[in-house]
Design a protein around this motif. Structure first.
Motif, short mmCIF file in Angstrom:
data_model
loop_
_atom_site.label_atom_id
_atom_site.label_comp_id
_atom_site.label_asym_id
_atom_site.label_seq_id
_atom_site.Cartn_x
_atom_site.Cartn_y
_atom_site.Cartn_z
N ARG A 103 -9.88 -11.20 -29.95
CA ARG A 103 -10.53 -9.92 -30.26
C ARG A 103 -9.52 -8.78 -30.35
O ARG A 103 -9.63 -7.90 -31.20
CB ARG A 103 -11.60 -9.62 -29.20
N ALA A 104 -8.52 -8.82 -29.46
CA ALA A 104 -7.50 -7.76 -29.49
C ALA A 104 -6.73 -7.79 -30.80
O ALA A 104 -6.44 -6.73 -31.39
CB ALA A 104 -6.55 -7.94 -28.31
N TYR A 105 -6.41 -8.98 -31.28
CA TYR A 105 -5.68 -9.09 -32.54
C TYR A 105 -6.55 -8.60 -33.71
O TYR A 105 -6.07 -7.92 -34.62
CB TYR A 105 -5.23 -10.52 -32.79
N PHE A 106 -7.84 -8.96 -33.66
CA PHE A 106 -8.75 -8.52 -34.71
C PHE A 106 -8.83 -6.99 -34.74
O PHE A 106 -8.80 -6.37 -35.82
CB PHE A 106 -10.15 -9.11 -34.46
N LYS A 107 -8.94 -6.36 -33.57
CA LYS A 107 -9.01 -4.90 -33.50
C LYS A 107 -7.73 -4.27 -34.04
O LYS A 107 -7.77 -3.23 -34.71
CB LYS A 107 -9.28 -4.45 -32.07
N LEU A 108 -6.61 -4.87 -33.74
CA LEU A 108 -5.34 -4.33 -34.22
C LEU A 108 -5.26 -4.44 -35.74
O LEU A 108 -4.83 -3.49 -36.41
CB LEU A 108 -4.17 -5.08 -33.57
N THR A 109 -5.66 -5.57 -36.27
CA THR A 109 -5.66 -5.74 -37.73
C THR A 109 -6.58 -4.72 -38.40
O THR A 109 -6.23 -4.11 -39.42
CB THR A 109 -6.10 -7.17 -38.09
N ARG A 110 -7.75 -4.52 -37.82
CA ARG A 110 -8.72 -3.56 -38.37
C ARG A 110 -8.17 -2.14 -38.27
O ARG A 110 -8.34 -1.33 -39.21
CB ARG A 110 -10.04 -3.67 -37.61
N ALA A 111 -7.51 -1.82 -37.16
CA ALA A 111 -6.97 -0.48 -36.98
C ALA A 111 -5.85 -0.19 -37.98
O ALA A 111 -5.75 0.91 -38.52
CB ALA A 111 -6.45 -0.31 -35.55
N ARG A 112 -5.00 -1.16 -38.23
CA ARG A 112 -3.92 -0.97 -39.20
C ARG A 112 -4.47 -0.75 -40.60
O ARG A 112 -3.92 0.04 -41.37
CB ARG A 112 -2.97 -2.17 -39.18
N ALA A 113 -5.57 -1.41 -40.90
CA ALA A 113 -6.19 -1.23 -42.23
C ALA A 113 -6.87 0.12 -42.35
O ALA A 113 -6.88 0.75 -43.42
CB ALA A 113 -7.19 -2.35 -42.50
N SER A 114 -7.45 0.62 -41.25
CA SER A 114 -8.19 1.89 -41.28
C SER A 114 -7.28 3.11 -41.32
O SER A 114 -7.68 4.18 -41.75
CB SER A 114 -9.09 2.00 -40.05
N ARG A 115 -6.06 2.97 -40.82
CA ARG A 115 -5.07 4.05 -40.74
C ARG A 115 -5.57 5.20 -39.86
O ARG A 115 -5.09 6.32 -39.97
CB ARG A 115 -4.72 4.59 -42.14
N ASP A 116 -6.52 4.91 -38.97
CA ASP A 116 -7.00 5.93 -38.04
C ASP A 116 -6.09 5.95 -36.82
O ASP A 116 -6.00 4.94 -36.11
CB ASP A 116 -8.44 5.60 -37.62
N GLY A 152 -6.26 7.30 -33.82
CA GLY A 152 -6.91 7.04 -32.53
C GLY A 152 -7.26 5.58 -32.37
O GLY A 152 -7.05 4.99 -31.29
N GLU A 153 -7.79 4.98 -33.43
CA GLU A 153 -8.14 3.56 -33.38
C GLU A 153 -6.89 2.71 -33.22
O GLU A 153 -6.88 1.73 -32.47
CB GLU A 153 -8.89 3.17 -34.65
N MET A 154 -5.82 3.11 -33.90
CA MET A 154 -4.58 2.36 -33.82
C MET A 154 -3.99 2.42 -32.41
O MET A 154 -3.53 1.40 -31.86
CB MET A 154 -3.56 2.91 -34.83
N THR A 155 -4.03 3.59 -31.80
CA THR A 155 -3.49 3.74 -30.44
C THR A 155 -4.25 2.85 -29.46
O THR A 155 -3.64 2.14 -28.65
CB THR A 155 -3.57 5.20 -29.99
N ALA A 156 -5.58 2.89 -29.53
CA ALA A 156 -6.39 2.08 -28.62
C ALA A 156 -6.16 0.58 -28.85
O ALA A 156 -6.07 -0.20 -27.89
CB ALA A 156 -7.87 2.41 -28.80
N ALA A 157 -6.05 0.19 -30.11
CA ALA A 157 -5.86 -1.22 -30.43
C ALA A 157 -4.50 -1.72 -29.95
O ALA A 157 -4.37 -2.84 -29.44
CB ALA A 157 -6.00 -1.44 -31.93
N LEU A 158 -3.48 -0.89 -30.10
CA LEU A 158 -2.15 -1.27 -29.64
C LEU A 158 -2.10 -1.40 -28.12
O LEU A 158 -1.46 -2.32 -27.59
CB LEU A 158 -1.11 -0.25 -30.11
N GLU A 159 -2.76 -0.49 -27.44
CA GLU A 159 -2.79 -0.57 -25.98
C GLU A 159 -3.38 -1.91 -25.54
O GLU A 159 -2.86 -2.57 -24.64
CB GLU A 159 -3.61 0.59 -25.40
N GLU A 160 -4.47 -2.31 -26.17
CA GLU A 160 -5.11 -3.56 -25.79
C GLU A 160 -4.28 -4.77 -26.23
O GLU A 160 -4.24 -5.79 -25.54
CB GLU A 160 -6.52 -3.65 -26.41
N ALA A 161 -3.58 -4.64 -27.36
CA ALA A 161 -2.75 -5.75 -27.85
C ALA A 161 -1.56 -6.01 -26.94
O ALA A 161 -0.99 -7.10 -26.96
CB ALA A 161 -2.26 -5.45 -29.26
N VAL A 162 -1.18 -5.03 -26.15
CA VAL A 162 -0.13 -5.23 -25.14
C VAL A 162 -0.75 -5.57 -23.78
O VAL A 162 -0.24 -6.43 -23.06
CB VAL A 162 0.76 -3.97 -25.02
#
Length: 211
Positions: free
Chosen positions: A91-104, A106-116
Motif C-alpha cells: 500500500r505504501a508503494y501504491f500511495k507513493l506511485t499515485r503521489a508522484r503522478a499527482s504532483r501534489d 502534500g500528498e508526496m510528502t505524506a507518501a514518502l514518509e510512509e515509504a520510509v
C-alpha cells in the motif's frame, strides 16, 4: 480504502507460494519491502518451531523454568506484525506511485514518509525477532541451534533489505530537514540491529563451537 491494492495473492495456492508467485511477476508490487518482511517472517517461524519443540520436551534435556511459552507468544506477535507489514509495504508503494503522478506536494510528502517508515518498522520487527532468537539460543537443546542460526540469517537479510528499501526513498525528499532526520534514524537503527545480530549470532556460533 477503495482503489488501494492489496498483495495480489492467489488464494488457491498456499500463502507462501502465492506470495512468491506474486513477487515473481512483472509488476511493482509486492516488491523488496514485502520480500524483506517475508524473510523476517520465515525466520520467526523457525524460532516458533524451536519454542514449540522445547515446550513439548520431556526429560533431562529440558531446561527447567525457561519461559518458552512467553517466548512463543512474543514470536507469534512479531509474526503477525510482519504479515501486516508485508501488505502495508504494498500500500505504501501504491500511495507513493499515485503521489508522484499527482504532483501534489502534500500528498508526496505524506507518501514518502510512509515509504520510509514502513520498511523501518520491518527492521524493528526483525530486531525483535533477533532478541527472541538470542533468548531461545540460551535455552534450547544443542541440536536446535542450527535452526536458530538459519532464523538469524533470514532476519539479518530482512533488516538489511528493508534498510535498502527505506534509503532508496530518501533522495525523493525535497525537505532537507526531514531527509536528515530519517537518515539519522535509519543509521542509528541499522547500527543497533547490526550489533544485536552480531552478538546473537556469535553466541549461537559459540555454542556450536563448544560442542
Amino acid at each position: 480504502m477503495a482503489g488501494e491494492p492489496v498483495a495480489h495473492f492467489d488464494h488457491g495456492r498456499s500463502m507462501d507460494s502465492a506470495f512468491l508467485h506474486a513477487l515473481a511477476q512483472a509488476r511493482p508490487d509486492p516488491g523488496g519491502g514485502a520480500a524483506a518482511a517475508h524473510s523476517a517472517a520465515l525466520g520467526v517461524a523457525l524460532l516458533a518451531k524451536v519454542a514449540q519443540l522445547e515446550l513439548q520436551r520431556q526429560g533431562p534435556l529440558r531446561k527447567p523454568g525457561f519461559p518458552w511459552g512467553d517466548l512463543l507468544a512474543r514470536a507469534q506477535l512479531v509474526s503477525a506484525a510482519l504479515l501486516r507489514l508485508q501488505e502495508e509495504d504494498v500500500r505504501a508503494y501504491f500511495k507513493l506511485t499515485r503521489a508522484r503522478a499527482s504532483r501534489d506536494p502534500g500528498e508526496m510528502t505524506a507518501a514518502l514518509e510512509e515509504a520510509v517508515a514502513c520498511p523501518l518498522r520491518i527492521m524493528q520487527q526483525a530486531q525483535e525477532g533477533l532478541a527472541l532468537m538470542a533468548q531461545a539460543g540460551a535455552g534450547c537443546a544443542l541440536h536446535l541451534v542450527a535452526d536458530l542460526l538459519v532464523a538469524g540469517e533470514l532476519l539479518g537479510a530482512a533488516w538489511r533489505g528493508a534498510h535498502h528499501i527505506a534509503r532508496a526513498n530518501l533522495p525523493l525528499m525535497t525537505q532537507d530537514s526531514r531527509r536528515a532526520v530519517w537518515d539519522e534514524t535509519l543509521s542509528h537503527t541499522s547500527e543497533a540491529i547490526e550489533a544485536e545480530w552480531q552478538r546473537a549470532r556469535g553466541e549461537l556460533m559459540g555454542r556450536m563451537a563448544w560442542a
